[in-house]
Write a protein that holds these residues in place. Structure first.
Motif, PDB file in Angstrom:
ATOM      1  N   GLY A  74       0.408  -1.378   0.119  1.00 35.43           N
ATOM      2  CA  GLY A  74       0.063  -0.303  -0.347  1.00 35.43           C
ATOM      3  C   GLY A  74       0.677   1.373   0.099  1.00 35.43           C
ATOM      4  O   GLY A  74       1.920   0.947   0.651  1.00 35.43           O
ATOM      5  N   SER A  75       0.064   2.045  -0.477  1.00 37.46           N
ATOM      6  CA  SER A  75       1.247   3.626  -0.527  1.00 37.46           C
ATOM      7  C   SER A  75       1.303   4.212   0.804  1.00 37.46           C
ATOM      8  O   SER A  75       1.217   3.560   1.996  1.00 37.46           O
ATOM      9  CB  SER A  75      -0.245   4.428  -0.802  1.00 37.46           C
ATOM     10  OG  SER A  75      -0.455   4.544  -2.669  1.00 37.46           O
ATOM     11  N   VAL A  76       2.420   4.160   0.847  1.00 36.29           N
ATOM     12  CA  VAL A  76       3.099   5.477   2.585  1.00 36.29           C
ATOM     13  C   VAL A  76       3.238   6.637   2.532  1.00 36.29           C
ATOM     14  O   VAL A  76       3.640   7.120   1.680  1.00 36.29           O
ATOM     15  CB  VAL A  76       4.144   4.263   3.152  1.00 36.29           C
ATOM     16  CG1 VAL A  76       3.625   2.620   2.992  1.00 36.29           C
ATOM     17  CG2 VAL A  76       5.279   4.281   1.660  1.00 36.29           C
ATOM     18  N   VAL A  77       2.974   7.069   3.407  1.00 34.97           N
ATOM     19  CA  VAL A  77       3.721   8.541   3.670  1.00 34.97           C
ATOM     20  C   VAL A  77       5.924   8.800   3.307  1.00 34.97           C
ATOM     21  O   VAL A  77       6.702   7.057   4.244  1.00 34.97           O
ATOM     22  CB  VAL A  77       4.168   9.352   5.087  1.00 34.97           C
ATOM     23  CG1 VAL A  77       4.535  10.405   4.980  1.00 34.97           C
ATOM     24  CG2 VAL A  77       2.427   9.442   4.887  1.00 34.97           C
ATOM     25  N   ALA A  78       6.386   9.316   2.589  1.00 38.94           N
ATOM     26  CA  ALA A  78       7.762   8.985   2.846  1.00 38.94           C
ATOM     27  C   ALA A  78       8.354  10.604   2.623  1.00 38.94           C
ATOM     28  O   ALA A  78       7.721  11.493   2.651  1.00 38.94           O
ATOM     29  CB  ALA A  78       7.979   8.325   1.421  1.00 38.94           C
ATOM     30  N   ASP A  79       9.927  10.085   3.155  1.00 34.58           N
ATOM     31  CA  ASP A  79      10.383  11.488   2.636  1.00 34.58           C
ATOM     32  C   ASP A  79      10.913  11.964   0.951  1.00 34.58           C
ATOM     33  O   ASP A  79      10.383  10.472   0.159  1.00 34.58           O
ATOM     34  CB  ASP A  79      11.940  11.282   3.543  1.00 34.58           C
ATOM     35  CG  ASP A  79      12.432  11.610   4.617  1.00 34.58           C
ATOM     36  OD1 ASP A  79      11.028  12.560   5.167  1.00 34.58           O
ATOM     37  OD2 ASP A  79      13.109  11.011   5.384  1.00 34.58           O
ATOM     38  N   LYS A  80      10.918  12.539   0.572  1.00 30.37           N
ATOM     39  CA  LYS A  80      10.993  13.231  -0.705  1.00 30.37           C
ATOM     40  C   LYS A  80      12.360  12.146  -1.387  1.00 30.37           C
ATOM     41  O   LYS A  80      12.999  11.903  -0.908  1.00 30.37           O
ATOM     42  CB  LYS A  80      11.746  14.723  -1.300  1.00 30.37           C
ATOM     43  CG  LYS A  80      11.601  15.113  -2.481  1.00 30.37           C
ATOM     44  CD  LYS A  80      12.021  16.238  -2.888  1.00 30.37           C
ATOM     45  CE  LYS A  80      12.073  16.881  -3.982  1.00 30.37           C
ATOM     46  NZ  LYS A  80      11.829  17.885  -4.589  1.00 30.37           N
ATOM     47  N   PHE A  81      12.065  12.422  -2.155  1.00 30.12           N
ATOM     48  CA  PHE A  81      13.319  10.238  -3.477  1.00 30.12           C
ATOM     49  C   PHE A  81      14.677  11.354  -3.085  1.00 30.12           C
ATOM     50  O   PHE A  81      14.896  12.699  -3.921  1.00 30.12           O
ATOM     51  CB  PHE A  81      12.769  10.323  -4.663  1.00 30.12           C
ATOM     52  CG  PHE A  81      12.169   9.212  -4.405  1.00 30.12           C
ATOM     53  CD1 PHE A  81      12.227   8.137  -3.772  1.00 30.12           C
ATOM     54  CD2 PHE A  81      10.810   9.161  -4.958  1.00 30.12           C
ATOM     55  CE1 PHE A  81      11.131   6.451  -3.725  1.00 30.12           C
ATOM     56  CE2 PHE A  81       9.436   8.195  -5.311  1.00 30.12           C
ATOM     57  CZ  PHE A  81       9.910   7.070  -4.345  1.00 30.12           C
ATOM     58  N   LEU A  82      15.886  10.216  -3.108  1.00 30.83           N
ATOM     59  CA  LEU A  82      17.267  11.414  -3.264  1.00 30.83           C
ATOM     60  C   LEU A  82      16.920  11.189  -5.329  1.00 30.83           C
ATOM     61  O   LEU A  82      16.782  10.089  -5.388  1.00 30.83           O
ATOM     62  CB  LEU A  82      18.172  10.139  -2.896  1.00 30.83           C
ATOM     63  CG  LEU A  82      17.590  10.112  -1.615  1.00 30.83           C
ATOM     64  CD1 LEU A  82      18.892   8.890  -1.090  1.00 30.83           C
ATOM     65  CD2 LEU A  82      17.777  11.323  -1.007  1.00 30.83           C
ATOM     66  N   THR A  83      17.604  12.759  -5.545  1.00 30.01           N
ATOM     67  CA  THR A  83      18.264  12.180  -6.454  1.00 30.01           C
ATOM     68  C   THR A  83      19.514  12.522  -6.761  1.00 30.01           C
ATOM     69  O   THR A  83      19.273  13.114  -7.789  1.00 30.01           O
ATOM     70  CB  THR A  83      17.289  13.567  -6.948  1.00 30.01           C
ATOM     71  OG1 THR A  83      17.026  15.067  -6.266  1.00 30.01           O
ATOM     72  CG2 THR A  83      15.516  13.257  -7.435  1.00 30.01           C
ATOM     73  N   ARG A  84      20.107  12.790  -6.149  1.00 30.12           N
ATOM     74  CA  ARG A  84      21.345  12.752  -6.381  1.00 30.12           C
ATOM     75  C   ARG A  84      22.495  11.864  -5.488  1.00 30.12           C
ATOM     76  O   ARG A  84      22.050  11.134  -4.232  1.00 30.12           O
ATOM     77  CB  ARG A  84      22.458  14.337  -5.233  1.00 30.12           C
ATOM     78  CG  ARG A  84      21.853  15.058  -6.091  1.00 30.12           C
ATOM     79  CD  ARG A  84      22.057  16.811  -5.091  1.00 30.12           C
ATOM     80  NE  ARG A  84      21.331  17.785  -6.423  1.00 30.12           N
ATOM     81  CZ  ARG A  84      21.443  19.344  -6.237  1.00 30.12           C
ATOM     82  NH1 ARG A  84      22.448  19.266  -4.783  1.00 30.12           N
ATOM     83  NH2 ARG A  84      21.061  20.414  -7.048  1.00 30.12           N
ATOM     84  N   GLY A  85      23.605  11.608  -5.629  1.00 33.59           N
ATOM     85  CA  GLY A  85      24.628  10.725  -5.048  1.00 33.59           C
ATOM     86  C   GLY A  85      24.472   9.236  -5.516  1.00 33.59           C
ATOM     87  O   GLY A  85      23.796   8.541  -6.530  1.00 33.59           O
ATOM     88  N   LYS A  86      24.921   8.422  -5.088  1.00 32.40           N
ATOM     89  CA  LYS A  86      25.400   7.213  -5.586  1.00 32.40           C
ATOM     90  C   LYS A  86      23.774   6.067  -5.596  1.00 32.40           C
ATOM     91  O   LYS A  86      23.800   5.755  -6.757  1.00 32.40           O
ATOM     92  CB  LYS A  86      26.109   5.931  -5.569  1.00 32.40           C
ATOM     93  CG  LYS A  86      26.187   4.939  -5.552  1.00 32.40           C
ATOM     94  CD  LYS A  86      27.840   3.956  -4.237  1.00 32.40           C
ATOM     95  CE  LYS A  86      27.803   2.386  -4.327  1.00 32.40           C
ATOM     96  NZ  LYS A  86      29.323   2.245  -3.683  1.00 32.40           N
TER      97      LYS A  86
END
Length: 242
Positions: A74-86
């Motif tokens: 099911g859909s969950v509450v999350a932080d913003k996806f990382l778009t930098r780094g490894k």
């Protein structure tokens, strides 16, 4: 009703040591497809509602291909996806949507530390994802809901592994105790690029906090469509959600 921009990402999963996990040795996925939109207009906090699809690597060519794909959970509450780094996520599209608070999933939480069936259970709805907004309920009516916790990219990767294992346990491909699930979870988090510098205690605490809640939630495919993300109105019948 709120107008939101739903963004679609490829979340890297290549760091997961699948070859070291019982019944998952043949998996070699590099990416999983996800959808995310900001909740700030609903809960005034800078979090996102994130959905993870049962779609990997090159199975998807454009956003529309995901419209009828099943979710892994099911859909969950999350932080913003990382778009930098490894371990950066790759954005591959976005769409504008109009969403009402009533369409947002209900989330569960328990006021008891052990989170057992006989604990005090609550659910939150309409994007009011705070403890103060909890509505008292029964375990059988909320156990299929996602927990009211904040996911990061690393916990999403862990959840993917747990869901694969739960499915394989159900299919009789492997037998696992809760301690064995936790041992695997520890290995997954230790391998995660975002946690390589983390203290061992942090990872152990993460395993103990997250794994029981993940195991408590039934497989998404087993939840009737009308109850996905919604508190049950009926009691269980014959041990199954109806």
């Amino acid at each position: 009703m709120k107008k939101v921009t739903s963004s679609y990402y490829k979340l890297p999963v290549g760091s997961i040591p699948f070859k070291e996990i019982p019944s998952l040795e043949d998996i070699n996925y590099e990416y999983v497809y996800c959808k995310s939109f900001p909740l700030i207009d609903f809960m005034t906090l800078d979090f996102y509602l994130t959905s993870v699809y049962a779609a990997f690597d090159n199975e998807v060519e454009e956003v529309q291909d995901l419209q009828n794909r099943e979710l892994l959970f099911g859909s969950v509450v999350a932080d913003k996806f990382l778009t930098r780094g490894k371990a950066k996520c790759i954005k591959f599209g976005s769409i504008e949507e109009v969403i009402s608070a009533e369409q947002l999933p209900h989330l569960r939480y328990c006021s008891n530390e052990n989170r057992q069936a006989d604990g005090k259970w609550f659910y939150m709805k309409d994007g009011h994802y705070t403890i103060l907004s909890g509505i008292r309920s029964d375990f059988d009516k909320v156990k299929h809901l996602e927990a009211g916790a904040i996911y990061g990219d690393n916990i999403i990767r862990l959840r993917i592994v747990i869901e694969f294992l739960k499915r394989n346990v159900k299919d009789g491909l492997v037998e696992l105790s809760e301690d064995q699930y936790k041992e695997i979870a520890y290995k997954v988090l230790c391998s995660d690029p975002t946690l390589l510098k983390s203290d061992d205690t942090v990872i152990v605490d993460g395993v103990n906090n997250w794994v029981p809640a993940m195991l408590l939630t039934p497989l998404y495919s087993e939840i009737p469509i009308k109850y996905r993300g919604k508190v049950m109105e009926l009691q269980q019948v014959g041990g199954k959600i109806t």
